[in-house]
Design a protein around this motif. Structure first.
Motif, short mmCIF file in Angstrom:
data_model
loop_
_atom_site.label_atom_id
_atom_site.label_comp_id
_atom_site.label_asym_id
_atom_site.label_seq_id
_atom_site.Cartn_x
_atom_site.Cartn_y
_atom_site.Cartn_z
N VAL A 1 30.21 34.79 26.77
CA VAL A 1 31.36 34.01 27.23
C VAL A 1 31.82 34.61 28.55
N THR A 2 32.09 33.76 29.53
CA THR A 2 32.53 34.22 30.84
C THR A 2 34.04 34.10 30.97
N LEU A 3 34.65 35.16 31.51
CA LEU A 3 36.09 35.17 31.80
C LEU A 3 36.27 35.53 33.27
N LYS A 4 37.27 34.94 33.89
CA LYS A 4 37.66 35.35 35.24
C LYS A 4 38.96 36.12 35.11
N LEU A 5 38.94 37.37 35.55
CA LEU A 5 40.14 38.20 35.48
C LEU A 5 40.84 38.19 36.83
N LEU A 6 42.15 38.10 36.83
CA LEU A 6 42.94 38.26 38.04
C LEU A 6 43.57 39.64 37.96
N ILE A 7 43.18 40.50 38.90
CA ILE A 7 43.56 41.91 38.85
C ILE A 7 44.42 42.27 40.06
N ASN A 8 45.49 43.02 39.83
CA ASN A 8 46.30 43.58 40.90
C ASN A 8 45.54 44.82 41.40
N LYS A 9 45.05 44.78 42.63
CA LYS A 9 44.23 45.89 43.15
C LYS A 9 45.03 47.19 43.26
N LYS A 10 46.32 47.09 43.54
CA LYS A 10 47.13 48.30 43.70
C LYS A 10 47.34 49.02 42.37
#
Length: 156
Positions: free
Chosen positions: A6-15
């Motif tokens: 299963v594929t997920l797209k994660l939105l990550i805060n780089k800081k």
């Protein structure tokens, strides 16, 4: 035999290196909802006793070691350790497939929309979009079986 992923797209805060949320499809959300229908004994068995949080693994092991002579007639320990799974919904699963879902790091599920995404960015006090990165991951059987451990590792 190929293993389904299963594929997920994660939105990550780089800081902060924190996962704000994951964009998920029907397959992943149906899996999460299916978890709630499993009897606890089945969940413990799937995760393995030594990886259970708290003392549930110990409880499971003590039942395994207890003789059937201590259980009520017609029940036995297999009734507790191997409970019957409830019937699953037909091929359609739990949720509609035409919708993309937002899964929070605490596994809260919401329908994904532009407004919801903007609200979440405000909630996390994101001032600039450049501070965000998208990371696409694939979850197989092993990762899904250890979902809470995996989610923690992705967040760090």
């Amino acid at each position: 035999m190929a293993t389904r992923k299963v594929t997920l797209k994660l939105l990550i805060n780089k800081k902060t290196k924190k996962v704000l949320f994951a964009e998920a499809g029907k397959d992943f959300v149906d899996f999460l909802f299916t978890l709630l229908s499993f009897p606890l004994g089945t969940v413990i068995k799937l995760l393995s006793k030594n990886k259970m949080v708290g003392c549930l693994g110990n409880l499971y092991e003590s039942i395994e070691e207890l003789s059937d002579t201590f259980f009520q007639p017609n029940l036995g320990k297999a009734t507790v350790l191997n409970p019957k799974l409830p019937s699953r919904p037909s091929e359609g699963g739990f949720v509609k497939g035409v919708i993309t879902y937002m899964v929070m790091d605490n596994l809260e599920v919401k329908p994904m929309s532009t407004i919801t995404s903007i609200t979440m960015l405000n909630k996390f006090n994101i001032q600039e979009v450049g501070a965000l990165e998208e990371k696409v991951i694939e979850l197989g059987v092993d990762e899904v079986a250890h979902l809470s451990v995996f989610w923690t590792e992705v967040r760090s």
